[in-house]
Design an enzyme around this catalytic site. Structure first.
Site, PDB file in Angstrom:
ATOM      1  N   LYS A  22      35.367  46.043  34.609  1.00 23.65           N
ATOM      2  CA  LYS A  22      36.316  45.494  35.587  1.00 23.65           C
ATOM      3  C   LYS A  22      37.288  44.551  34.880  1.00 23.65           C
ATOM      4  O   LYS A  22      38.495  44.626  35.067  1.00 23.65           O
ATOM      5  CB  LYS A  22      35.564  44.726  36.660  1.00 23.65           C
ATOM      6  N   ASN A  23      36.745  43.668  34.034  1.00 29.22           N
ATOM      7  CA  ASN A  23      37.566  42.603  33.442  1.00 29.22           C
ATOM      8  C   ASN A  23      38.394  43.057  32.254  1.00 29.22           C
ATOM      9  O   ASN A  23      39.092  42.258  31.642  1.00 29.22           O
ATOM     10  CB  ASN A  23      36.684  41.405  33.075  1.00 29.22           C
ATOM     11  N   CYS A 117      38.398  29.535  44.748  1.00 32.00           N
ATOM     12  CA  CYS A 117      37.481  30.637  45.069  1.00 32.00           C
ATOM     13  C   CYS A 117      36.087  30.025  45.157  1.00 32.00           C
ATOM     14  O   CYS A 117      35.880  28.861  44.835  1.00 32.00           O
ATOM     15  CB  CYS A 117      37.589  31.750  44.044  1.00 32.00           C
ATOM     16  N   ARG A 122      39.340  26.790  39.819  1.00 32.67           N
ATOM     17  CA  ARG A 122      39.971  27.832  38.985  1.00 32.67           C
ATOM     18  C   ARG A 122      41.498  27.762  39.002  1.00 32.67           C
ATOM     19  O   ARG A 122      42.191  28.675  39.404  1.00 32.67           O
ATOM     20  CB  ARG A 122      39.461  29.200  39.435  1.00 32.67           C
ATOM     21  N   ASP A 313      29.086  35.023  33.583  1.00 31.51           N
ATOM     22  CA  ASP A 313      28.981  36.132  34.535  1.00 31.51           C
ATOM     23  C   ASP A 313      27.592  36.757  34.554  1.00 31.51           C
ATOM     24  O   ASP A 313      27.325  37.633  35.371  1.00 31.51           O
ATOM     25  CB  ASP A 313      30.015  37.229  34.213  1.00 31.51           C
ATOM     26  N   ARG A 405      33.285  44.356  44.976  1.00 26.66           N
ATOM     27  CA  ARG A 405      34.469  43.976  44.196  1.00 26.66           C
ATOM     28  C   ARG A 405      34.268  44.343  42.733  1.00 26.66           C
ATOM     29  O   ARG A 405      35.217  44.669  42.034  1.00 26.66           O
ATOM     30  CB  ARG A 405      34.711  42.463  44.293  1.00 26.66           C
TER      31      ARG A 405
HETATM   32  C1  EPZ Z   1      37.629  35.438  33.675  1.00 24.52           C
HETATM   33  O1  EPZ Z   1      38.079  34.567  34.688  1.00 24.52           O
HETATM   34  C2  EPZ Z   1      36.794  36.503  34.360  1.00 24.52           C
HETATM   35  N1  EPZ Z   1      37.639  37.256  35.290  1.00 24.52           N
HETATM   36  C3  EPZ Z   1      35.632  35.860  35.109  1.00 24.52           C
HETATM   37  O2  EPZ Z   1      34.841  36.899  35.650  1.00 24.52           O
HETATM   38  C4  EPZ Z   1      34.789  35.065  34.106  1.00 24.52           C
HETATM   39  O3  EPZ Z   1      33.760  34.392  34.805  1.00 24.52           O
HETATM   40  C5  EPZ Z   1      35.679  34.039  33.381  1.00 24.52           C
HETATM   41  O4  EPZ Z   1      36.786  34.718  32.750  1.00 24.52           O
HETATM   42  C6  EPZ Z   1      34.916  33.272  32.312  1.00 24.52           C
HETATM   43  O5  EPZ Z   1      34.373  34.175  31.389  1.00 24.52           O
HETATM   44  C7  EPZ Z   1      38.453  38.216  34.800  1.00 24.52           C
HETATM   45  O6  EPZ Z   1      38.503  38.463  33.609  1.00 24.52           O
HETATM   46  C8  EPZ Z   1      39.276  38.970  35.805  1.00 24.52           C
HETATM   47  P1  EPZ Z   1      38.880  31.324  32.586  1.00 24.52           P
HETATM   48  P2  EPZ Z   1      39.231  33.475  34.349  1.00 24.52           P
HETATM   49  O7  EPZ Z   1      40.352  31.182  32.695  1.00 24.52           O
HETATM   50  O8  EPZ Z   1      40.108  33.998  33.300  1.00 24.52           O
HETATM   51  C9  EPZ Z   1      39.328  26.721  33.669  1.00 24.52           C
HETATM   52  C10 EPZ Z   1      33.555  38.007  37.267  1.00 24.52           C
HETATM   53  O9  EPZ Z   1      32.485  37.673  37.802  1.00 24.52           O
HETATM   54  N2  EPZ Z   1      40.776  27.005  33.698  1.00 24.52           N
HETATM   55  O10 EPZ Z   1      38.298  31.816  31.292  1.00 24.52           O
HETATM   56  O11 EPZ Z   1      39.815  33.059  35.646  1.00 24.52           O
HETATM   57  C11 EPZ Z   1      38.575  27.462  34.763  1.00 24.52           C
HETATM   58  O12 EPZ Z   1      38.604  26.729  35.968  1.00 24.52           O
HETATM   59  C12 EPZ Z   1      34.650  36.972  37.078  1.00 24.52           C
HETATM   60  O13 EPZ Z   1      33.817  39.150  36.820  1.00 24.52           O
HETATM   61  C13 EPZ Z   1      41.662  25.975  34.013  1.00 24.52           C
HETATM   62  O14 EPZ Z   1      41.256  24.840  34.282  1.00 24.52           O
HETATM   63  O15 EPZ Z   1      38.373  32.298  33.750  1.00 24.52           O
HETATM   64  C14 EPZ Z   1      37.186  27.589  34.183  1.00 24.52           C
HETATM   65  O16 EPZ Z   1      36.483  26.371  34.410  1.00 24.52           O
HETATM   66  C15 EPZ Z   1      34.304  35.641  37.721  1.00 24.52           C
HETATM   67  N3  EPZ Z   1      43.004  26.227  34.039  1.00 24.52           N
HETATM   68  C16 EPZ Z   1      37.429  27.737  32.687  1.00 24.52           C
HETATM   69  O17 EPZ Z   1      38.778  27.238  32.461  1.00 24.52           O
HETATM   70  C17 EPZ Z   1      43.510  27.485  33.735  1.00 24.52           C
HETATM   71  O18 EPZ Z   1      44.746  27.664  33.753  1.00 24.52           O
HETATM   72  C18 EPZ Z   1      37.376  29.196  32.189  1.00 24.52           C
HETATM   73  O19 EPZ Z   1      38.195  29.952  33.053  1.00 24.52           O
HETATM   74  C19 EPZ Z   1      42.596  28.511  33.408  1.00 24.52           C
HETATM   75  C20 EPZ Z   1      41.245  28.253  33.393  1.00 24.52           C
END
Ligand code: EPZ
Length: 429
Positions: A22-23, A117, A122, A313, A405
């Site tokens: 998916k990702n 979410c 996020r 995840d 999803r």
């Molecule tokens: C990706 O989400 C994945 N989704 C998530 O998978 C996964 O849990 C996550 O990476 C961490 O591995 C997809 O790839 C579509 P991040 P993403 O940006 O990119 C903070 C699933 O279950 N952050 O790596 O949104 C954020 O809040 C989903 O398949 C900011 O503060 O995660 C988090 O604490 C859930 N500001 C941390 O960084 C930003 O601009 C990591 O988030 C971006 C992120």
């Protein structure tokens, strides 16, 4: 709302086909926006999030056809509407991945802020910071990010980007934007997930010049144009890890076809430490485990962290295993601030778990007892299915739209391995 009815106590045996990730599929569908030529993606999983992303790009004017074999053909000629509306973005945060490609190819984009979410606030502040470093002008108005290039500029410019934390979709947005930017972009603390590598490999097939993908330092030389390509989506390491935890919990012997052991080191190490036999074999991964888990498996403590560490995840799914394994374990969630919502539901099934901030203390129990439980987010849903597979009696998992999803026909795959599980459609329930 559909539910899953599970009668626990069956071991899992046989072979299961692991779908495309998916990702990886979600950013790769957005990468098709970077060219007006045809892009063909194979091994695209049949998921609600993929359907949402197809709706999003079609809404922009992209032609996108999906066949029954998991192949999607896209063509993003001149787009009539380079925008990601709130109605779609609020259901899927990954819509933010349209921002980089639209800005890079068309010089402007209007993308709704995703909003919070279940698992955390996020924010997307780092996405904005990085694209601004590349010369984008981004204002937030009425819940939308309005992005454009400064007067007189037709392309983004290469930049050195260092984000406050490692961000997966942030890295993906920067990769896609930098591919068409003028000059060189250096990502200093890039995410290293296999899905990043897969996206980079697809972009290289489109003519992008990228090196260092899979490490924390990625260097991109921008080009003027990208052409179409054909690409197969990498196997889903989180779906595979979910099935590994299910077999570990129920006991059994299963071959996961297409699973990549080299993408799951942290999870496989913990499963071996628990007492499972896990082996990489030609074309996939094989796991065998003895039942009951409370006699044969030792609970494992772990902390989630960025790849190649233990994936956030997989946190809920491995906790479902710890709940019925022998001994105490400490699960620490370092990535998201609210990713323990499966805990209260597991306690309803008879688990002993105590949460203090980022840490969940789990005490293994001999047996869970079936109950009605409610899914709250994608991976929490999967952990409740695993718990239901081992609970005594019937477990009814409600709100499984969360599961749909991110999992491609999970109940059919589990039934194929001998589980007693069926979907009760919302209308009938
Ligand atoms: C990706 O989400 C994945 N989704 C998530 O998978 C996964 O849990 C996550 O990476 C961490 O591995 C997809 O790839 C579509 P991040 P993403 O940006 O990119 C903070 C699933 O279950 N952050 O790596 O949104 C954020 O809040 C989903 O398949 C900011 O503060 O995660 C988090 O604490 C859930 N500001 C941390 O960084 C930003 O601009 C990591 O988030 C971006 C992120």
């Amino acid at each position: 709302m559909d539910k899953l009815l599970i009668r626990g106590g069956r071991q899992l045996r046989g072979e299961v086909l692991i779908s495309g990730a998916k990702n990886a599929a979600l950013p790769e569908l957005c990468a098709a926006l970077l060219t007006g030529q045809p892009v063909t993606l194979h091994n695209v999983p049949r998921l609600q999030d993929v359907s949402t992303m197809l709706k999003l790009v079609r809404n922009m004017g992209v032609s996108a056809e999906r066949d029954d074999n998991g192949t999607v053909r896209l063509e993003a000629g001149d787009l009539s509407n380079p925008e990601a509306p709130y109605e779609l973005v609020k259901t899927m945060r990954a819509s933010v991945l349209a921002l980089g490609p639209l800005l890079a190819r068309f010089g402007h984009a209007k993308v709704s802020l995703p909003g919070g979410c279940a698992i955390g606030s996020r924010p997307v502040d780092q996405h904005i910071k990085g694209l601004q470093a590349m010369g984008a002008e981004i204002v937030v108005e009425h819940g939308y990010m309005i992005a454009s290039l400064p007067a007189g500029r037709t392309r983004l410019k290469g930049a050195r980007i260092l984000t406050d934390m490692v961000t997966v979709t942030g890295t993906e947005n920067f990769l896609m934007a930098a591919a068409l930017a003028e000059g060189e972009t250096l990502l200093e603390n890039a995410a290293q997930e296999p899905e990043i590598v897969d996206l980079a490999e697809m972009l290289i097939r489109m003519g992008a010049k990228i090196e260092g993908h899979g490490t924390s330092h990625i260097r991109i030389q921008g080009v003027e144009k990208l052409h179409g390509c054909e690409h197969a989506v990498v196997a889903d390491r989180i779906e595979a890890g979910t099935f590994l935890c299910a077999v570990a919990a129920t006991g059994g012997d299963v071959f996961l076809r297409h699973a990549r052991a080299d993408h799951m080191d942290a999870v496989i190490d913990k499963l071996r430490d628990a007492g499972c036999t896990v082996a990489a074999q030609e074309g996939g991964v094989r796991i065998s485990s003895s039942a009951p888990a409370c006699e044969h498996l030792k609970a494992q403590s772990f902390s989630t962290t960025e790849y190649p560490g233990f994936p956030t995840d997989m946190q809920a799914q491995f906790m479902a295993l710890n709940v019925i394994a022998r001994g105490a374990s400490m699960v620490t969630e370092t990535i998201f601030e609210n990713r323990f919502m499966h805990v209260n539901e597991m306690v309803r099934l008879g688990a002993t778990i105590h949460v203090e901030g980022k840490v969940a203390m789990v005490e293994g129990v001999q047996q869970l007892s079936g109950a009605t439980v409610m899914a709250t987010d994608l991976r929490a849903s999967a952990s409740l299915v695993i718990a239901g597979l081992v609970a005594d009696g019937e477990t009814l998992v409600d709100r499984i739209y969360h599961l749909d999803r991110g999992y491609d026909r999970m109940e059919a795959k589990l039934r194929g391995l001998g589980a007693d599980i069926e979907r009760i459609s919302g209308a009938a329930a």
